[in-house]
Design an enzyme around this catalytic site. Structure first.
Site, PDB file in Angstrom:
ATOM      1  N   ARG A  71     102.412   3.372 -38.557  1.00 49.31           N
ATOM      2  CA  ARG A  71     101.600   2.944 -37.430  1.00 49.31           C
ATOM      3  C   ARG A  71     102.522   2.516 -36.291  1.00 49.31           C
ATOM      4  O   ARG A  71     103.691   2.174 -36.508  1.00 49.31           O
ATOM      5  CB  ARG A  71     100.698   1.782 -37.834  1.00 49.31           C
ATOM      6  CG  ARG A  71      99.706   2.108 -38.949  1.00 49.31           C
ATOM      7  CD  ARG A  71      98.858   0.885 -39.262  1.00 49.31           C
ATOM      8  NE  ARG A  71      97.851   1.165 -40.286  1.00 49.31           N
ATOM      9  CZ  ARG A  71      98.033   0.943 -41.596  1.00 49.31           C
ATOM     10  NH1 ARG A  71      99.176   0.417 -42.022  1.00 49.31           N
ATOM     11  NH2 ARG A  71      97.091   1.228 -42.473  1.00 49.31           N
ATOM     12  N   LYS A 116      98.394  -3.529 -42.232  1.00 49.15           N
ATOM     13  CA  LYS A 116      97.136  -4.205 -41.905  1.00 49.15           C
ATOM     14  C   LYS A 116      96.873  -5.337 -42.901  1.00 49.15           C
ATOM     15  O   LYS A 116      97.150  -5.221 -44.082  1.00 49.15           O
ATOM     16  CB  LYS A 116      95.980  -3.203 -41.951  1.00 49.15           C
ATOM     17  CG  LYS A 116      95.937  -2.248 -40.763  1.00 49.15           C
ATOM     18  CD  LYS A 116      94.697  -1.374 -40.829  1.00 49.15           C
ATOM     19  CE  LYS A 116      94.561  -0.491 -39.596  1.00 49.15           C
ATOM     20  NZ  LYS A 116      93.353   0.348 -39.644  1.00 49.15           N
ATOM     21  N   HIS A 172      98.852   7.417 -32.678  1.00 51.67           N
ATOM     22  CA  HIS A 172      98.401   7.679 -34.044  1.00 51.67           C
ATOM     23  C   HIS A 172      98.485   9.161 -34.398  1.00 51.67           C
ATOM     24  O   HIS A 172      98.360   9.520 -35.571  1.00 51.67           O
ATOM     25  CB  HIS A 172      96.958   7.177 -34.203  1.00 51.67           C
ATOM     26  CG  HIS A 172      96.760   6.310 -35.408  1.00 51.67           C
ATOM     27  ND1 HIS A 172      97.533   5.202 -35.676  1.00 51.67           N
ATOM     28  CD2 HIS A 172      95.881   6.406 -36.441  1.00 51.67           C
ATOM     29  CE1 HIS A 172      97.122   4.644 -36.804  1.00 51.67           C
ATOM     30  NE2 HIS A 172      96.134   5.350 -37.284  1.00 51.67           N
ATOM     31  N   ARG A 218     100.951  10.005 -37.068  1.00 43.95           N
ATOM     32  CA  ARG A 218     100.484   9.576 -38.394  1.00 43.95           C
ATOM     33  C   ARG A 218      99.490  10.595 -38.950  1.00 43.95           C
ATOM     34  O   ARG A 218      99.553  10.977 -40.125  1.00 43.95           O
ATOM     35  CB  ARG A 218      99.847   8.196 -38.278  1.00 43.95           C
ATOM     36  CG  ARG A 218      99.364   7.598 -39.592  1.00 43.95           C
ATOM     37  CD  ARG A 218      98.958   6.150 -39.347  1.00 43.95           C
ATOM     38  NE  ARG A 218      98.278   5.548 -40.480  1.00 43.95           N
ATOM     39  CZ  ARG A 218      98.887   4.957 -41.494  1.00 43.95           C
ATOM     40  NH1 ARG A 218     100.202   4.913 -41.537  1.00 43.95           N
ATOM     41  NH2 ARG A 218      98.199   4.398 -42.481  1.00 43.95           N
ATOM     42  N   HIS A 244      96.475   3.489 -47.457  1.00 42.53           N
ATOM     43  CA  HIS A 244      95.025   3.446 -47.330  1.00 42.53           C
ATOM     44  C   HIS A 244      94.428   2.692 -48.516  1.00 42.53           C
ATOM     45  O   HIS A 244      94.917   2.808 -49.643  1.00 42.53           O
ATOM     46  CB  HIS A 244      94.449   4.863 -47.305  1.00 42.53           C
ATOM     47  CG  HIS A 244      94.716   5.584 -46.018  1.00 42.53           C
ATOM     48  ND1 HIS A 244      94.778   6.960 -45.928  1.00 42.53           N
ATOM     49  CD2 HIS A 244      94.933   5.129 -44.757  1.00 42.53           C
ATOM     50  CE1 HIS A 244      95.027   7.307 -44.674  1.00 42.53           C
ATOM     51  NE2 HIS A 244      95.119   6.220 -43.951  1.00 42.53           N
ATOM     52  N   TYR A 267      92.110  14.034 -44.158  1.00 40.08           N
ATOM     53  CA  TYR A 267      93.198  14.869 -43.642  1.00 40.08           C
ATOM     54  C   TYR A 267      93.316  16.189 -44.392  1.00 40.08           C
ATOM     55  O   TYR A 267      94.202  16.986 -44.094  1.00 40.08           O
ATOM     56  CB  TYR A 267      94.524  14.113 -43.738  1.00 40.08           C
ATOM     57  CG  TYR A 267      94.554  12.861 -42.913  1.00 40.08           C
ATOM     58  CD1 TYR A 267      94.627  12.910 -41.526  1.00 40.08           C
ATOM     59  CD2 TYR A 267      94.496  11.606 -43.514  1.00 40.08           C
ATOM     60  CE1 TYR A 267      94.635  11.759 -40.763  1.00 40.08           C
ATOM     61  CE2 TYR A 267      94.516  10.448 -42.758  1.00 40.08           C
ATOM     62  CZ  TYR A 267      94.588  10.531 -41.388  1.00 40.08           C
ATOM     63  OH  TYR A 267      94.594   9.390 -40.631  1.00 40.08           O
TER      64      TYR A 267
END
Length: 239
Positions: free
Chosen positions: A67, A94, A182, A185, A208, A217
């Site tokens: 990120r 995060k 982003h 990523r 994730h 993805y």
């Protein structure tokens, strides 16, 4: 659904821009001045620091899937090498969660080259732990760039890219005019899965919470799919 914006076929994000033909060559020239932005020894001069840093950002960001906040927060003290010789970067993601992100050869080589251009030690035992992975453009500065600054650098690059290709690829040029940090990523995840990486591996590297997030993805190649289905159901295969 997220999709990768550029489709590099080589391991290097920037190498694709440098060698993949007239459109990408124009893109590279537009972002770096006269000629391609490939690194050559001694580029860490005042007028070239931005080009060197941009190349590093593209390759390192693409290879790691970090990120933007993780990119600007990374220091050399966060880089680790395990007993098997594999390289990792400790990150705080995060929710202030601590994790490790793999540093594949593209990222490791880009870092070594970038440090050399900044006239910093390449050998880890000589690193200063507080040295930022992404350095300021000011000479002898130990500061990093902000997330806002990073976004601005990448935004300008993609706007130059849009202008360079708008005559040949108007739809892609229009998309490039709405850039996001982003994107690297997203492209990292898409290409890793497309090249055979396991879904759980990519999930863990992107950190994730759920594999369902990573699965967005997974994109099928329409040309490949049409060909394979066509081969299975040809008119000459009669019972």
């Amino acid at each position: 659904m997220h999709r990768s914006v550029l489709q590099p076929q080589s391991s290097s994000f920037v190498a694709r821009l440098c060698v993949a033909g007239p459109v990408h060559a124009r893109l590279a020239r537009g972002s770096a001045g006269n000629g391609c932005s490939c690194i050559t020894p001694g580029l860490w001069k005042a007028k070239n620091r931005g080009k060197v840093r941009l190349r590093f950002l593209l390759d390192f960001g693409y290879a790691t899937g970090l990120r933007a906040s993780e990119l600007v927060g990374a220091t050399l003290g966060h880089v680790q090498t395990d007993a098997r010789g594999d390289h990792w970067l400790r990150v705080t993601g995060k929710g202030r969660k601590l994790a490790r992100v793999a540093l594949p050869p593209l990222a490791w080589d880009a870092l070594a080259h970038y440090l050399a251009e900044r006239e910093l030690p390449i050998a880890p035992m000589r690193w200063r732990p507080e040295t930022p992975v992404i350095g300021s453009l000011e000479a002898d500065s130990g500061s990093t760039i902000s997330s806002v600054r990073l976004s601005g650098v990448l935004r300008r690059f993609f706007l130059v890219a849009a202008k360079s290709i708008e005559a040949d690829h108007p739809p892609l040029a229009e998309k490039l005019r709405r850039p996001s940090p982003h994107w690297m990523r997203h492209t990292h995840a898409t290409h890793a899965l497309g090249r055979g990486a396991e879904l759980t591996t990519v999930r863990d590297n992107l950190r994730h919470a759920s594999v369902s997030t990573t699965s967005i993805y997974l994109h099928s190649d329409d040309v490949k799919r049409a060909r394979q289905i066509g081969d299975d159901f040809t008119t000459d295969r009669r019972r």
